[in-house]
Design a protein around this motif. Structure first.
Motif, PDB file in Angstrom:
ATOM      1  N   HIS A   4       0.808  -1.231   0.064  1.00  0.00           N
ATOM      2  CA  HIS A   4       0.072   0.055  -0.018  1.00  0.00           C
ATOM      3  C   HIS A   4       0.934   1.168   0.051  1.00  0.00           C
ATOM      4  CE1 HIS A   4      -3.301  -2.526   0.857  1.00  0.00           C
ATOM      5  NE2 HIS A   4      -2.570  -3.278   1.861  1.00  0.00           N
ATOM      6  N   THR A   5       0.403   2.318  -0.588  1.00  0.00           N
ATOM      7  CA  THR A   5       1.142   3.756  -0.559  1.00  0.00           C
ATOM      8  C   THR A   5       1.568   3.891   0.917  1.00  0.00           C
ATOM      9  OG1 THR A   5      -0.302   4.617  -2.175  1.00  0.00           O
ATOM     10  CG2 THR A   5       0.855   6.021  -0.798  1.00  0.00           C
ATOM     11  N   GLY A   6       2.721   4.325   1.119  1.00  0.00           N
ATOM     12  CA  GLY A   6       3.543   4.574   2.533  1.00  0.00           C
ATOM     13  C   GLY A   6       4.318   3.275   2.982  1.00  0.00           C
ATOM     14  N   ASP A   7       4.177   2.073   2.537  1.00  0.00           N
ATOM     15  CA  ASP A   7       5.032   0.985   2.734  1.00  0.00           C
ATOM     16  C   ASP A   7       6.425   1.137   2.355  1.00  0.00           C
ATOM     17  OD1 ASP A   7       2.569  -0.012   3.917  1.00  0.00           O
ATOM     18  OD2 ASP A   7       2.456  -1.667   2.448  1.00  0.00           O
ATOM     19  N   ARG A   8       7.198   0.429   2.803  1.00  0.00           N
ATOM     20  CA  ARG A   8       8.677   0.337   2.586  1.00  0.00           C
ATOM     21  C   ARG A   8       8.733  -0.833   1.656  1.00  0.00           C
ATOM     22  NH1 ARG A   8      10.321   5.276   3.348  1.00  0.00           N
ATOM     23  NH2 ARG A   8       9.909   6.164   5.395  1.00  0.00           N
ATOM     24  N   LEU A   9       9.414  -0.652   0.459  1.00  0.00           N
ATOM     25  CA  LEU A   9      10.003  -1.741  -0.380  1.00  0.00           C
ATOM     26  C   LEU A   9      11.640  -2.110  -0.194  1.00  0.00           C
ATOM     27  CD1 LEU A   9       9.311  -4.155  -2.310  1.00  0.00           C
ATOM     28  CD2 LEU A   9      10.212  -2.198  -4.085  1.00  0.00           C
ATOM     29  N   VAL A  10      11.998  -3.152   0.504  1.00  0.00           N
ATOM     30  CA  VAL A  10      13.191  -3.345   0.880  1.00  0.00           C
ATOM     31  C   VAL A  10      13.792  -4.712  -0.269  1.00  0.00           C
ATOM     32  CG1 VAL A  10      14.925  -4.404   2.556  1.00  0.00           C
ATOM     33  CG2 VAL A  10      12.966  -2.989   3.286  1.00  0.00           C
ATOM     34  N   THR A  11      14.901  -4.157  -0.969  1.00  0.00           N
ATOM     35  CA  THR A  11      15.508  -5.136  -1.865  1.00  0.00           C
ATOM     36  C   THR A  11      16.805  -5.345  -1.326  1.00  0.00           C
ATOM     37  OG1 THR A  11      14.344  -4.252  -3.582  1.00  0.00           O
ATOM     38  CG2 THR A  11      16.214  -5.483  -4.300  1.00  0.00           C
ATOM     39  N   HIS A  12      17.049  -6.673  -0.865  1.00  0.00           N
ATOM     40  CA  HIS A  12      18.374  -7.023  -0.147  1.00  0.00           C
ATOM     41  C   HIS A  12      19.360  -7.306  -1.255  1.00  0.00           C
ATOM     42  CE1 HIS A  12      16.036  -8.106   3.414  1.00  0.00           C
ATOM     43  NE2 HIS A  12      15.204  -9.023   2.590  1.00  0.00           N
ATOM     44  N   GLY A  13      20.622  -6.846  -0.960  1.00  0.00           N
ATOM     45  CA  GLY A  13      21.717  -6.952  -1.512  1.00  0.00           C
ATOM     46  C   GLY A  13      22.234  -8.375  -2.020  1.00  0.00           C
ATOM     47  N   ARG A  14      22.286  -8.562  -3.389  1.00  0.00           N
ATOM     48  CA  ARG A  14      22.590  -9.910  -4.233  1.00  0.00           C
ATOM     49  C   ARG A  14      24.008 -10.460  -4.005  1.00  0.00           C
ATOM     50  NH1 ARG A  14      19.389  -9.452  -9.766  1.00  0.00           N
ATOM     51  NH2 ARG A  14      17.398  -8.688  -8.674  1.00  0.00           N
ATOM     52  N   THR A  15      24.922  -9.567  -3.462  1.00  0.00           N
ATOM     53  CA  THR A  15      26.298 -10.014  -3.355  1.00  0.00           C
ATOM     54  C   THR A  15      26.972  -9.720  -1.866  1.00  0.00           C
ATOM     55  OG1 THR A  15      27.426  -7.913  -4.325  1.00  0.00           O
ATOM     56  CG2 THR A  15      26.833 -10.124  -5.723  1.00  0.00           C
ATOM     57  N   VAL A  16      27.893 -10.359  -1.462  1.00  0.00           N
ATOM     58  CA  VAL A  16      28.460  -9.739   0.017  1.00  0.00           C
ATOM     59  C   VAL A  16      28.991  -8.378   0.192  1.00  0.00           C
ATOM     60  CG1 VAL A  16      30.177 -10.440   1.534  1.00  0.00           C
ATOM     61  CG2 VAL A  16      29.261 -12.474   0.421  1.00  0.00           C
ATOM     62  N   GLY A  17      28.440  -7.741   1.000  1.00  0.00           N
ATOM     63  CA  GLY A  17      28.889  -6.313   1.059  1.00  0.00           C
ATOM     64  C   GLY A  17      28.092  -5.468   0.516  1.00  0.00           C
ATOM     65  N   GLN A  18      26.950  -5.756  -0.403  1.00  0.00           N
ATOM     66  CA  GLN A  18      26.200  -4.891  -1.034  1.00  0.00           C
ATOM     67  C   GLN A  18      25.053  -4.853  -0.126  1.00  0.00           C
ATOM     68  OE1 GLN A  18      24.088  -6.424  -4.562  1.00  0.00           O
ATOM     69  NE2 GLN A  18      23.667  -4.431  -5.271  1.00  0.00           N
ATOM     70  N   GLN A  19      24.711  -3.394   0.113  1.00  0.00           N
ATOM     71  CA  GLN A  19      23.701  -3.060   1.107  1.00  0.00           C
ATOM     72  C   GLN A  19      22.259  -3.038   0.572  1.00  0.00           C
ATOM     73  OE1 GLN A  19      24.266   0.480   3.359  1.00  0.00           O
ATOM     74  NE2 GLN A  19      26.231  -0.090   3.823  1.00  0.00           N
ATOM     75  N   ASP A  20      21.136  -3.479   1.353  1.00  0.00           N
ATOM     76  CA  ASP A  20      19.909  -3.577   1.267  1.00  0.00           C
ATOM     77  C   ASP A  20      19.652  -1.878   0.697  1.00  0.00           C
ATOM     78  OD1 ASP A  20      19.841  -5.956   1.840  1.00  0.00           O
ATOM     79  OD2 ASP A  20      18.689  -5.515   3.641  1.00  0.00           O
ATOM     80  N   GLN A  21      18.759  -2.192  -0.415  1.00  0.00           N
ATOM     81  CA  GLN A  21      17.902  -0.690  -0.966  1.00  0.00           C
ATOM     82  C   GLN A  21      16.591  -0.671  -0.339  1.00  0.00           C
ATOM     83  OE1 GLN A  21      18.267  -1.084  -5.155  1.00  0.00           O
ATOM     84  NE2 GLN A  21      19.917   0.256  -5.206  1.00  0.00           N
ATOM     85  N   VAL A  50       8.836  -3.771 -10.423  1.00  0.00           N
ATOM     86  CA  VAL A  50       8.134  -4.865 -10.126  1.00  0.00           C
ATOM     87  C   VAL A  50       9.138  -5.880  -9.482  1.00  0.00           C
ATOM     88  CG1 VAL A  50       7.059  -7.208 -11.048  1.00  0.00           C
ATOM     89  CG2 VAL A  50       6.974  -4.908 -12.271  1.00  0.00           C
ATOM     90  N   PRO A  51       8.986  -6.006  -8.144  1.00  0.00           N
ATOM     91  CA  PRO A  51      10.037  -6.684  -7.083  1.00  0.00           C
ATOM     92  C   PRO A  51      10.146  -8.308  -7.412  1.00  0.00           C
ATOM     93  CG  PRO A  51       8.317  -5.331  -5.767  1.00  0.00           C
ATOM     94  CD  PRO A  51       7.723  -5.410  -7.400  1.00  0.00           C
ATOM     95  N   GLY A  52      11.233  -8.514  -7.345  1.00  0.00           N
ATOM     96  CA  GLY A  52      11.615  -9.895  -7.482  1.00  0.00           C
ATOM     97  C   GLY A  52      11.748 -10.733  -6.241  1.00  0.00           C
ATOM     98  N   PRO A  53      12.099 -11.830  -6.004  1.00  0.00           N
ATOM     99  CA  PRO A  53      12.247 -12.634  -4.724  1.00  0.00           C
ATOM    100  C   PRO A  53      13.043 -12.085  -3.638  1.00  0.00           C
ATOM    101  CG  PRO A  53      13.072 -13.990  -6.583  1.00  0.00           C
ATOM    102  CD  PRO A  53      12.468 -12.738  -7.073  1.00  0.00           C
ATOM    103  N   ASP A  54      13.950 -11.265  -4.143  1.00  0.00           N
ATOM    104  CA  ASP A  54      14.674 -10.744  -3.295  1.00  0.00           C
ATOM    105  C   ASP A  54      14.412  -9.547  -2.560  1.00  0.00           C
ATOM    106  OD1 ASP A  54      14.831  -9.412  -5.621  1.00  0.00           O
ATOM    107  OD2 ASP A  54      17.148  -9.042  -5.381  1.00  0.00           O
ATOM    108  N   SER A  55      13.038  -9.362  -2.564  1.00  0.00           N
ATOM    109  CA  SER A  55      12.264  -7.952  -1.966  1.00  0.00           C
ATOM    110  C   SER A  55      11.237  -8.506  -1.014  1.00  0.00           C
ATOM    111  CB  SER A  55      11.798  -6.988  -3.325  1.00  0.00           C
ATOM    112  OG  SER A  55      12.810  -6.622  -4.076  1.00  0.00           O
ATOM    113  N   VAL A  56      10.849  -7.505   0.028  1.00  0.00           N
ATOM    114  CA  VAL A  56       9.899  -7.641   0.831  1.00  0.00           C
ATOM    115  C   VAL A  56       9.365  -6.224   1.178  1.00  0.00           C
ATOM    116  CG1 VAL A  56      11.202  -9.718   2.037  1.00  0.00           C
ATOM    117  CG2 VAL A  56      11.360  -7.325   2.784  1.00  0.00           C
ATOM    118  N   VAL A  57       8.075  -6.507   1.616  1.00  0.00           N
ATOM    119  CA  VAL A  57       7.197  -5.270   1.762  1.00  0.00           C
ATOM    120  C   VAL A  57       7.341  -5.034   3.294  1.00  0.00           C
ATOM    121  CG1 VAL A  57       5.241  -3.945   1.672  1.00  0.00           C
ATOM    122  CG2 VAL A  57       5.896  -5.205  -0.443  1.00  0.00           C
TER     123      VAL A  57
END
Length: 73
Positions: A4-21, A50-57
């Motif tokens: 929903h509007t206002g939620d946060r979308l977190v996309t996890h880093g795919r490699t070691v040392g890469q931070q979440d967006q 369109v978030p992939g499996p490495d993303s959470v709301v």
């Protein structure tokens, strides 16, 4: 995935040392809260995603209801 509007979308880093967006969902373009989402990131840029499996709301927590909202004063 549902958001929903206002939620946060977190996309996890795919490699070691890469931070979440983390971005704020500013518009839900799918039906019933489904993707695609328009997401605004901390630097002000907006992207259509369109978030992939490495993303959470992460649900946004609204303010506590006050006297005008029917809550306790």
């Amino acid at each position: 995935m549902e958001a929903h509007t206002g939620d946060r979308l977190v996309t996890h880093g795919r490699t070691v040392g890469q931070q979440d967006q983390v971005g704020e969902i500013v518009e839900v373009l799918g039906t019933g809260g489904t993707p695609p989402y328009r997401v605004r990131f901390g630097d002000g840029h907006e992207h259509l995603l369109v978030p992939g499996p490495d993303s959470v709301v992460r649900r946004s927590v609204g303010p506590a209801p006050g006297p005008r909202d029917g809550g306790a004063p």
